[in-house]
Design an enzyme around this catalytic site. Structure first.
Site, PDB file in Angstrom:
ATOM      1  N   ILE A   1      59.377  21.582 102.072  1.00 37.26           N
ATOM      2  CA  ILE A   1      58.526  22.781 102.134  1.00 37.26           C
ATOM      3  C   ILE A   1      59.358  23.793 103.195  1.00 37.26           C
ATOM      4  O   ILE A   1      59.561  25.082 102.986  1.00 37.26           O
ATOM      5  CB  ILE A   1      57.133  22.528 103.023  1.00 37.26           C
ATOM      6  CG1 ILE A   1      56.493  21.392 101.826  1.00 37.26           C
ATOM      7  CG2 ILE A   1      56.390  23.809 103.300  1.00 37.26           C
ATOM      8  CD1 ILE A   1      54.932  20.951 102.430  1.00 37.26           C
TER       9      ILE A   1
ATOM     10  N   TYR B   1      49.886   8.300 109.790  1.00 35.44           N
ATOM     11  CA  TYR B   1      50.204   9.749 109.353  1.00 35.44           C
ATOM     12  C   TYR B   1      48.969  10.497 109.648  1.00 35.44           C
ATOM     13  O   TYR B   1      49.257  11.787 110.138  1.00 35.44           O
ATOM     14  CB  TYR B   1      50.892   9.740 108.047  1.00 35.44           C
ATOM     15  CG  TYR B   1      51.097  11.259 107.605  1.00 35.44           C
ATOM     16  CD1 TYR B   1      52.286  11.681 107.952  1.00 35.44           C
ATOM     17  CD2 TYR B   1      50.373  11.806 106.501  1.00 35.44           C
ATOM     18  CE1 TYR B   1      52.518  12.926 107.528  1.00 35.44           C
ATOM     19  CE2 TYR B   1      50.549  12.854 106.021  1.00 35.44           C
ATOM     20  CZ  TYR B   1      51.926  13.635 106.540  1.00 35.44           C
ATOM     21  OH  TYR B   1      52.296  14.708 106.082  1.00 35.44           O
TER      22      TYR B   1
END
Ligand code: UD1
Length: 315
Positions: free
Chosen positions: A13, A142
Protein backbone atom coordinates in the site's frame (compact mmCIF):
# COMPACT_ATOMS: atom_id res chain seq x y z
CA UNK A 1 12.72 18.89 1.40
CA UNK A 2 9.99 16.29 0.97
CA UNK A 3 6.40 17.40 1.55
CA UNK A 4 5.04 13.89 2.12
CA UNK A 5 6.33 11.01 4.24
CA UNK A 6 5.10 7.50 3.47
CA UNK A 7 5.90 4.86 6.09
CA UNK A 8 6.03 1.32 4.78
CA UNK A 9 6.97 2.75 1.38
CA UNK A 10 8.40 -0.59 0.22
CA UNK A 11 5.19 -2.39 1.15
CA UNK A 12 2.20 -2.92 -1.10
CA UNK A 13 0.00 0.00 0.00
CA UNK A 14 2.82 2.41 0.88
CA UNK A 15 4.45 1.79 -2.48
CA UNK A 16 1.21 2.50 -4.30
CA UNK A 17 0.57 5.78 -2.45
CA UNK A 18 4.19 6.88 -3.03
CA UNK A 19 3.88 6.18 -6.76
CA UNK A 20 0.67 8.23 -6.99
CA UNK A 21 2.22 11.20 -5.17
CA UNK A 22 5.33 11.12 -7.37
CA UNK A 23 3.17 10.88 -10.47
CA UNK A 24 1.38 14.01 -9.35
CA UNK A 25 4.75 15.74 -9.13
CA UNK A 26 4.98 15.86 -5.34
CA UNK A 27 8.14 15.41 -3.30
CA UNK A 28 8.08 12.23 -1.26
CA UNK A 29 10.21 10.61 1.42
CA UNK A 30 9.74 6.91 2.13
CA UNK A 31 10.79 4.85 5.13
CA UNK A 32 10.82 1.08 5.44
CA UNK A 33 12.58 -1.55 7.55
CA UNK A 34 12.21 -4.32 4.95
CA UNK A 35 10.78 -6.64 7.60
CA UNK A 36 7.98 -7.28 5.15
CA UNK A 37 8.56 -4.54 2.55
CA UNK A 38 10.48 -5.51 -0.60
CA UNK A 39 13.40 -3.69 -2.18
CA UNK A 40 11.99 -4.64 -5.56
CA UNK A 41 8.90 -2.54 -4.79
CA UNK A 42 11.07 0.59 -4.86
CA UNK A 43 11.78 0.11 -8.56
CA UNK A 44 10.15 2.99 -10.38
CA UNK A 45 10.21 5.17 -7.25
CA UNK A 46 13.76 6.46 -7.73
CA UNK A 47 12.58 10.06 -7.38
CA UNK A 48 11.62 9.31 -3.78
CA UNK A 49 14.03 10.11 -0.97
CA UNK A 50 14.39 6.88 1.02
CA UNK A 51 15.35 6.04 4.59
CA UNK A 52 15.93 2.44 5.66
CA UNK A 53 14.94 2.11 9.29
CA UNK A 54 12.67 0.64 11.92
CA UNK A 55 9.87 2.86 13.25
CA UNK A 56 10.09 1.15 16.63
CA UNK A 57 13.22 3.31 16.97
CA UNK A 58 12.15 6.90 17.86
CA UNK A 59 15.29 8.32 16.22
CA UNK A 60 14.25 6.85 12.86
CA UNK A 61 10.81 8.45 13.24
CA UNK A 62 12.34 11.82 14.07
CA UNK A 63 14.57 11.69 11.00
CA UNK A 64 11.70 10.55 8.79
CA UNK A 65 9.28 13.27 9.95
CA UNK A 66 11.73 16.19 9.82
CA UNK A 67 10.42 18.93 7.56
CA UNK A 68 7.41 17.07 6.13
CA UNK A 69 3.87 18.44 6.05
CA UNK A 70 1.82 15.26 5.66
CA UNK A 71 2.45 11.68 6.81
CA UNK A 72 0.88 8.54 5.36
CA UNK A 73 1.45 5.94 8.06
CA UNK A 74 1.06 2.67 6.17
CA UNK A 75 3.81 0.63 7.84
CA UNK A 76 2.56 -2.36 9.82
CA UNK A 77 3.11 -6.03 10.31
CA UNK A 78 -0.05 -6.98 8.44
CA UNK A 79 -1.69 -10.39 8.83
CA UNK A 80 -4.01 -11.90 11.38
CA UNK A 81 -2.26 -15.32 11.51
CA UNK A 82 1.17 -13.69 11.90
CA UNK A 83 -0.15 -11.86 14.95
CA UNK A 84 -1.55 -15.10 16.36
CA UNK A 85 1.91 -16.68 15.95
CA UNK A 86 3.83 -13.69 17.40
CA UNK A 87 1.66 -11.07 19.11
CA UNK A 88 4.65 -9.20 20.59
CA UNK A 89 6.13 -8.56 17.14
CA UNK A 90 2.78 -7.26 15.91
CA UNK A 91 2.51 -4.97 18.92
CA UNK A 92 6.03 -3.61 18.39
CA UNK A 93 5.60 -2.97 14.67
CA UNK A 94 2.04 -1.69 14.84
CA UNK A 95 1.53 -0.06 18.24
CA UNK A 96 5.02 1.09 19.30
CA UNK A 97 5.79 2.23 15.78
CA UNK A 98 2.55 4.20 15.55
CA UNK A 99 3.09 5.99 18.86
CA UNK A 100 6.64 6.84 17.79
CA UNK A 101 5.42 8.21 14.44
CA UNK A 102 2.83 10.38 16.19
CA UNK A 103 5.30 11.72 18.75
CA UNK A 104 7.80 12.53 15.99
CA UNK A 105 5.13 14.06 13.75
CA UNK A 106 3.99 16.36 16.51
CA UNK A 107 7.54 17.37 17.40
CA UNK A 108 8.33 18.09 13.73
CA UNK A 109 5.23 20.25 13.25
CA UNK A 110 3.60 17.88 10.74
CA UNK A 111 0.15 19.16 9.71
CA UNK A 112 -1.71 15.88 9.17
CA UNK A 113 -1.20 12.14 9.66
CA UNK A 114 -3.22 9.58 7.71
CA UNK A 115 -3.40 6.14 9.31
CA UNK A 116 -4.02 2.72 7.78
CA UNK A 117 -6.79 1.34 9.98
CA UNK A 118 -8.15 -2.16 9.56
CA UNK A 119 -11.59 -3.68 9.12
CA UNK A 120 -10.44 -6.37 11.56
CA UNK A 121 -11.32 -3.90 14.35
CA UNK A 122 -15.00 -4.70 13.86
CA UNK A 123 -14.43 -8.34 14.70
CA UNK A 124 -16.99 -11.05 14.37
CA UNK A 125 -20.14 -9.14 15.18
CA UNK A 126 -23.12 -10.32 13.09
CA UNK A 127 -24.40 -6.94 11.89
CA UNK A 128 -23.61 -6.06 8.29
CA UNK A 129 -22.63 -3.76 6.74
CA UNK A 130 -20.07 -2.48 9.23
CA UNK A 131 -20.59 1.15 10.19
CA UNK A 132 -18.05 3.32 11.96
CA UNK A 133 -20.35 3.96 14.92
CA UNK A 134 -20.44 0.25 15.83
CA UNK A 135 -18.53 -0.80 18.92
CA UNK A 136 -15.20 -2.38 18.00
CA UNK A 137 -14.72 -6.02 18.92
CA UNK A 138 -11.18 -7.08 17.94
CA UNK A 139 -10.68 -10.85 18.09
CA UNK A 140 -7.02 -11.19 17.05
CA UNK A 141 -3.81 -9.55 18.30
CA UNK A 142 -3.51 -7.87 14.89
CA UNK A 143 -6.97 -6.33 15.21
CA UNK A 144 -6.18 -5.11 18.74
CA UNK A 145 -2.92 -3.53 17.56
CA UNK A 146 -4.47 -1.74 14.56
CA UNK A 147 -7.33 -0.53 16.72
CA UNK A 148 -4.94 0.80 19.35
CA UNK A 149 -3.33 2.85 16.57
CA UNK A 150 -6.71 4.32 15.64
CA UNK A 151 -7.30 5.41 19.22
CA UNK A 152 -3.82 6.94 19.39
CA UNK A 153 -4.66 8.93 16.26
CA UNK A 154 -7.84 10.45 17.68
CA UNK A 155 -6.19 11.00 21.08
CA UNK A 156 -3.36 12.97 19.45
CA UNK A 157 -5.95 15.13 17.72
CA UNK A 158 -7.85 15.78 20.94
CA UNK A 159 -4.89 16.23 23.24
CA UNK A 160 -2.31 17.91 21.00
CA UNK A 161 -4.34 19.26 18.08
CA UNK A 162 -2.42 17.17 15.53
CA UNK A 163 -4.67 16.54 12.50
CA UNK A 164 -5.22 12.81 11.99
CA UNK A 165 -7.43 10.77 9.68
CA UNK A 166 -7.93 7.01 10.01
CA UNK A 167 -8.94 5.11 6.90
CA UNK A 168 -10.21 1.69 7.90
CA UNK A 169 -9.21 -0.50 4.97
CA UNK A 170 -11.15 -3.60 3.97
CA UNK A 171 -9.03 -6.39 2.43
CA UNK A 172 -6.96 -4.40 -0.03
CA UNK A 173 -5.58 -6.20 -3.10
CA UNK A 174 -3.83 -5.42 -6.36
CA UNK A 175 -0.46 -5.16 -8.10
CA UNK A 176 2.64 -5.31 -5.87
CA UNK A 177 0.94 -7.30 -3.11
CA UNK A 178 3.43 -9.96 -2.04
CA UNK A 179 2.12 -13.40 -3.04
CA UNK A 180 5.04 -15.41 -1.67
CA UNK A 181 4.36 -15.67 2.07
CA UNK A 182 1.72 -17.81 3.70
CA UNK A 183 0.85 -14.62 5.61
CA UNK A 184 -0.01 -12.88 2.31
CA UNK A 185 -3.52 -11.72 1.47
CA UNK A 186 -5.70 -14.45 0.03
CA UNK A 187 -6.07 -12.92 -3.44
CA UNK A 188 -2.32 -12.58 -3.92
CA UNK A 189 -1.84 -16.20 -2.84
CA UNK A 190 -4.62 -17.50 -5.06
CA UNK A 191 -3.44 -15.51 -8.11
CA UNK A 192 0.11 -16.80 -7.78
CA UNK A 193 -0.91 -20.40 -7.16
CA UNK A 194 -3.61 -20.66 -9.80
CA UNK A 195 -1.43 -19.04 -12.47
CA UNK A 196 1.25 -21.61 -11.61
CA UNK A 197 -1.29 -24.44 -11.85
CA UNK A 198 -1.08 -25.08 -8.08
CA UNK A 199 -4.11 -25.91 -5.97
CA UNK A 200 -5.25 -23.10 -3.60
CA UNK A 201 -6.60 -23.90 -0.14
CA UNK A 202 -9.81 -22.39 1.19
CA UNK A 203 -9.93 -22.32 5.00
CA UNK A 204 -13.48 -23.22 6.02
CA UNK A 205 -16.37 -23.96 3.66
CA UNK A 206 -15.67 -21.02 1.34
CA UNK A 207 -18.95 -19.30 2.17
CA UNK A 208 -17.20 -16.64 4.25
CA UNK A 209 -16.98 -13.30 2.49
CA UNK A 210 -14.91 -10.15 2.27
CA UNK A 211 -15.32 -6.62 0.89
CA UNK A 212 -12.18 -6.94 -1.25
CA UNK A 213 -10.97 -3.45 -2.20
CA UNK A 214 -8.80 -2.71 -5.21
CA UNK A 215 -5.68 -0.69 -4.38
CA UNK A 216 -6.52 2.21 -6.69
CA UNK A 217 -9.59 2.99 -4.55
CA UNK A 218 -7.45 3.04 -1.42
CA UNK A 219 -4.89 5.35 -3.00
CA UNK A 220 -7.65 7.71 -4.12
CA UNK A 221 -9.12 7.82 -0.60
CA UNK A 222 -5.71 8.67 0.81
CA UNK A 223 -5.14 11.54 -1.62
CA UNK A 224 -8.57 12.93 -0.76
CA UNK A 225 -7.99 12.56 2.98
CA UNK A 226 -4.85 14.71 2.97
CA UNK A 227 -6.73 17.70 1.55
CA UNK A 228 -10.18 17.28 3.10
CA UNK A 229 -11.29 20.16 5.37
CA UNK A 230 -9.91 19.82 8.88
CA UNK A 231 -13.28 20.36 10.56
CA UNK A 232 -14.78 17.50 8.56
CA UNK A 233 -12.14 14.83 8.94
CA UNK A 234 -9.63 15.50 11.70
CA UNK A 235 -9.68 12.92 14.48
CA UNK A 236 -12.18 10.84 12.48
CA UNK A 237 -12.16 7.25 11.29
CA UNK A 238 -13.91 6.04 8.14
CA UNK A 239 -14.25 2.83 6.17
CA UNK A 240 -12.48 2.54 2.83
CA UNK A 241 -13.94 -0.32 0.85
CA UNK A 242 -16.28 -0.97 -2.05
CA UNK A 243 -19.50 -1.71 -0.17
CA UNK A 244 -19.89 -5.13 -1.83
CA UNK A 245 -18.74 -8.55 -0.65
CA UNK A 246 -17.79 -11.78 -2.43
CA UNK A 247 -17.35 -15.23 -0.92
CA UNK A 248 -14.13 -17.21 -1.15
CA UNK A 249 -15.94 -19.75 -3.34
CA UNK A 250 -16.93 -16.95 -5.74
CA UNK A 251 -13.37 -15.65 -5.72
CA UNK A 252 -12.14 -19.08 -6.70
CA UNK A 253 -14.60 -19.35 -9.60
CA UNK A 254 -13.74 -15.88 -10.93
CA UNK A 255 -10.04 -16.66 -10.72
CA UNK A 256 -10.56 -19.96 -12.46
CA UNK A 257 -11.91 -18.04 -15.44
CA UNK A 258 -9.10 -15.47 -15.38
CA UNK A 259 -6.15 -17.78 -14.77
CA UNK A 260 -7.17 -20.85 -16.74
CA UNK A 261 -6.70 -23.07 -13.66
CA UNK A 262 -8.94 -26.07 -14.10
CA UNK A 263 -8.69 -27.90 -10.78
CA UNK A 264 -10.74 -27.62 -7.60
CA UNK A 265 -9.77 -25.85 -4.39
CA UNK A 266 -8.66 -27.81 -1.33
CA UNK A 267 -10.72 -27.17 1.80
CA UNK A 268 -9.10 -27.02 5.24
CA UNK A 269 -10.09 -26.15 8.80
CA UNK A 270 -11.10 -22.48 9.33
CA UNK A 271 -8.22 -20.27 10.47
CA UNK A 272 -7.98 -19.22 14.10
CA UNK A 273 -8.86 -15.55 14.62
CA UNK A 274 -10.72 -15.47 11.30
CA UNK A 275 -14.04 -13.70 11.00
CA UNK A 276 -16.91 -15.01 8.89
CA UNK A 277 -18.19 -12.00 6.96
CA UNK A 278 -16.89 -8.51 6.31
CA UNK A 279 -18.74 -5.82 4.38
CA UNK A 280 -18.46 -2.05 4.73
CA UNK A 281 -20.91 0.81 4.73
CA UNK A 282 -18.93 3.44 2.85
CA UNK A 283 -21.30 6.36 3.22
CA UNK A 284 -19.12 8.20 5.77
CA UNK A 285 -16.10 8.33 3.44
CA UNK A 286 -18.39 9.49 0.64
CA UNK A 287 -19.79 12.25 2.80
CA UNK A 288 -16.51 13.40 4.39
CA UNK A 289 -14.07 12.86 1.52
CA UNK A 290 -16.22 12.60 -1.58
CA UNK A 291 -14.84 9.06 -1.89
CA UNK A 292 -16.50 6.88 -4.53
CA UNK A 293 -14.80 3.60 -5.47
CA UNK A 294 -13.82 3.75 -9.13
CA UNK A 295 -12.75 0.13 -9.65
CA UNK A 296 -15.06 -2.72 -8.66
CA UNK A 297 -13.96 -6.21 -7.63
CA UNK A 298 -14.22 -7.83 -11.06
CA UNK A 299 -12.23 -5.15 -12.82
CA UNK A 300 -9.71 -5.02 -9.99
CA UNK A 301 -9.12 -8.75 -9.98
CA UNK A 302 -8.81 -8.76 -13.77
CA UNK A 303 -6.09 -6.10 -13.63
CA UNK A 304 -4.41 -7.89 -10.73
CA UNK A 305 -4.22 -11.22 -12.57
CA UNK A 306 -2.77 -9.42 -15.60
CA UNK A 307 -0.11 -7.89 -13.35
CA UNK A 308 0.86 -11.21 -11.75
CA UNK A 309 1.05 -12.77 -15.22
CA UNK A 310 3.73 -10.33 -16.29
CA UNK A 311 5.56 -9.72 -13.00
CA UNK A 312 7.87 -12.04 -11.14
CA UNK A 313 6.92 -12.65 -7.50
CA UNK A 314 8.74 -10.06 -5.37
CA UNK A 315 12.10 -11.01 -4.07
C1 UD1 B 1 -7.50 -9.22 7.78
C2 UD1 B 1 -8.29 -7.94 7.95
C3 UD1 B 1 -7.78 -6.88 7.01
C4 UD1 B 1 -6.30 -6.73 7.16
C5 UD1 B 1 -5.63 -8.05 6.85
C6 UD1 B 1 -4.13 -7.95 7.01
C7 UD1 B 1 -10.54 -8.72 8.49
C8 UD1 B 1 -11.93 -8.77 8.01
N1 UD1 B 1 -9.68 -8.18 7.63
O1 UD1 B 1 -7.83 -9.74 6.59
O2 UD1 B 1 -8.40 -5.65 7.32
O3 UD1 B 1 -5.81 -5.73 6.33
O4 UD1 B 1 -6.11 -9.00 7.78
O5 UD1 B 1 -3.53 -9.13 6.61
O6 UD1 B 1 -10.21 -9.11 9.58
N2 UD1 B 1 -7.85 -17.62 3.18
C9 UD1 B 1 -8.00 -18.80 2.52
N3 UD1 B 1 -6.90 -19.37 1.92
C10 UD1 B 1 -5.66 -18.79 1.96
C11 UD1 B 1 -5.52 -17.55 2.65
C12 UD1 B 1 -6.65 -17.00 3.26
O7 UD1 B 1 -9.10 -19.37 2.47
O8 UD1 B 1 -4.72 -19.35 1.40
C13 UD1 B 1 -9.04 -17.01 3.78
C14 UD1 B 1 -8.85 -16.60 5.23
O9 UD1 B 1 -9.08 -17.67 6.10
C15 UD1 B 1 -9.86 -15.47 5.35
C16 UD1 B 1 -9.90 -14.86 3.94
O10 UD1 B 1 -9.32 -15.82 3.07
O11 UD1 B 1 -11.14 -15.99 5.66
C17 UD1 B 1 -9.13 -13.60 3.83
O12 UD1 B 1 -7.86 -13.79 4.43
P1 UD1 B 1 -6.71 -12.69 4.35
O13 UD1 B 1 -6.48 -12.31 2.95
O14 UD1 B 1 -5.55 -13.20 5.15
O15 UD1 B 1 -7.32 -11.43 5.05
P2 UD1 B 1 -8.19 -11.25 6.39
O16 UD1 B 1 -7.66 -12.10 7.47
O17 UD1 B 1 -9.63 -11.24 6.08
Amino acid sequence: MAKYLVTGAAGFIGRSISAALLKRGDSVRGVDSFITGKRANLTGLEAMEFIEGDLADPAVCAKACAGVEVVYHEAALASVPRSVADPAATNRNCVDATVNVLVAARAAGVRRVMYAGSSSGYGDTPTLPKREDMLPNPISPYAVAKLAGEHYMSAFTRVYGLETVTLRYFNVFGPFQDPTSHYSGVLAIFCRKMLAGEQPTIYGDGEHSRDFTYIENVVAANLLAADAPVEKVSGKMMNVATGAAVTLNQVFEILRGLTGYNGKPAYAEPRSGDIKHSLADISRARELLGYVPQVDFREGIRRTVEWYKTSQPNS
